[in-house]
Scaffold this active site. Structure first.
Site, short mmCIF file in Angstrom:
data_model
loop_
_atom_site.label_atom_id
_atom_site.label_comp_id
_atom_site.label_asym_id
_atom_site.label_seq_id
_atom_site.Cartn_x
_atom_site.Cartn_y
_atom_site.Cartn_z
CG HIS A 209 -2.06 -0.92 1.15
ND1 HIS A 209 -3.34 -0.55 1.44
CD2 HIS A 209 -2.14 -2.22 0.76
CE1 HIS A 209 -4.16 -1.57 1.26
NE2 HIS A 209 -3.45 -2.61 0.85
CB CYS A 240 -7.40 -1.51 5.46
SG CYS A 240 -7.78 -2.88 6.58
#
Ligand code: MG
Length: 313
Positions: A209, A240
């Site tokens: 990420h 998330c």
């Protein structure tokens, strides 16, 4: 320096990406997105997940989605299953791969998976056995491999032990997830080198990420030690829900641009990929997160100013 000639990208936008978006995207739109990604050359696409609709409404209708998409030739359609029941639904729908989840941090496992790491591995073993019985491959995800939002530092040895167990129970691929994007290149490379002694490097993938802007550097660092499978999401979709502040997955467009520019084949047509990203972002109502998509949009806007009747890519 030796780089691999080609790498495989696992496109996770339709699942990992859309799941983290606040908007619920209809199945029809999700199907169009997957078809566009396939047309851009992506051959391994995580299409959805079999989780209860009340927990993750963004993934409702994944069974219908997979059934619609099955005719896509040459594309492996992966589906995430949190438990055996979800795996059976995925298998019945015709998923080409089942993905299972575990984590390298107990706190994250309890919050995200509602069980401890041991139980998540036991679930993975049951799912792997069911999938193996139907000759369907299984992909294991380990979350928080380079840091946890609750515990901070994560032990590399623990990641290696979990990877070894996933490999042993039949996961043909194990994706190492820097879920909150805190890892930096040296740590990412050291992790891959250590885990590759526990499970063959050919069975490992990197999942980065871009929260701290390190994703491309991490991918390149891992590429240099022989990692050749990377997860990414078109338009940098997602985040998330269990890791506050975590931004989306690294954008597939950015990864493809970097690799093409470095002479590494991805099999992906960047123009068509950019079109797929523009399509889903128009549906979601926000601009793409990746740098390449933003640069491309600016270039197109300039072209439109110069040639109002023509322009475009
Ligand atoms: Mg992710």
């Amino acid at each position: 320096m030796m780089l691999p000639r080609s790498i495989r990208l696992v496109e996770v936008g339709p699942r990992d990406g859309l799941q983290g978006e606040p908007t619920v995207t209809p199945v029809e739109v999700r199907a169009q997105l997957v078809a566009r990604l396939a047309a851009a050359g992506l051959r391994h696409i995580e299409a959805g997940s079999f989780v209860p609709e009340k927990l993750v409404p963004q993934m409702a209708g994944t069974g219908d989605l997979i059934r619609q998409l099955r005719p896509l030739a040459g594309v492996r359609l992966s589906a995430l299953a949190p438990n055996l029941r979800g795996a059976r639904e995925a298998l019945a729908a015709g998923a080409g791969e089942i993905a299972v989840l575990t984590a390298a941090s107990e706190s994250f496992s309890r919050r995200n998976l509602n069980c401890d790491i041991r139980e998540s591995l036991d679930r993975a073993a049951a799912i792997a056995a069911a999938a193996r019985a139907e000759a369907v491959p299984v992909r294991g995800y380990i979350s928080c491999v380079l840091g946890c939002p609750y515990e901070g530092r994560v032990d590399v040895e623990r990641v290696a032990d979990i990877a070894q167990e996933l490999h042993g129970l039949g996961c043909q691929e194990i994706s190492l997830g820097d879920t909150i994007g805190v890892g930096a290149p040296f740590a990412a490379r050291r992790l891959v080198e250590r885990v590759a002694r526990a499970a063959p490097i050919e069975s490992l993938a990197g999942h980065f990420h871009d929260t701290y802007g390190q994703a491309l550097a991490n991918i390149f660092a891992c590429l240099e030690v022989g990692l050749a499978v990377f997860d990414s999401a078109v338009a940098g979709l997602g985040g998330c829900p269990f890791a506050p502040g975590a931004t989306g997955n690294v954008a597939t467009e950015d990864v493809v641009y970097m690799l093409q520019g470095s002479g590494v084949d991805t099999g992906v047509d960047l123009e068509r990929l950019l079109d797929a990203g523009a399509f889903i972002c128009a549906c979601l109502g926000h601009p793409p997160q990746g740098r390449v998509a933003r640069a491309d949009a600016a270039k197109r806007a300039r072209a439109m100013d110069a040639h109002p009747s023509g322009g475009g890519r």
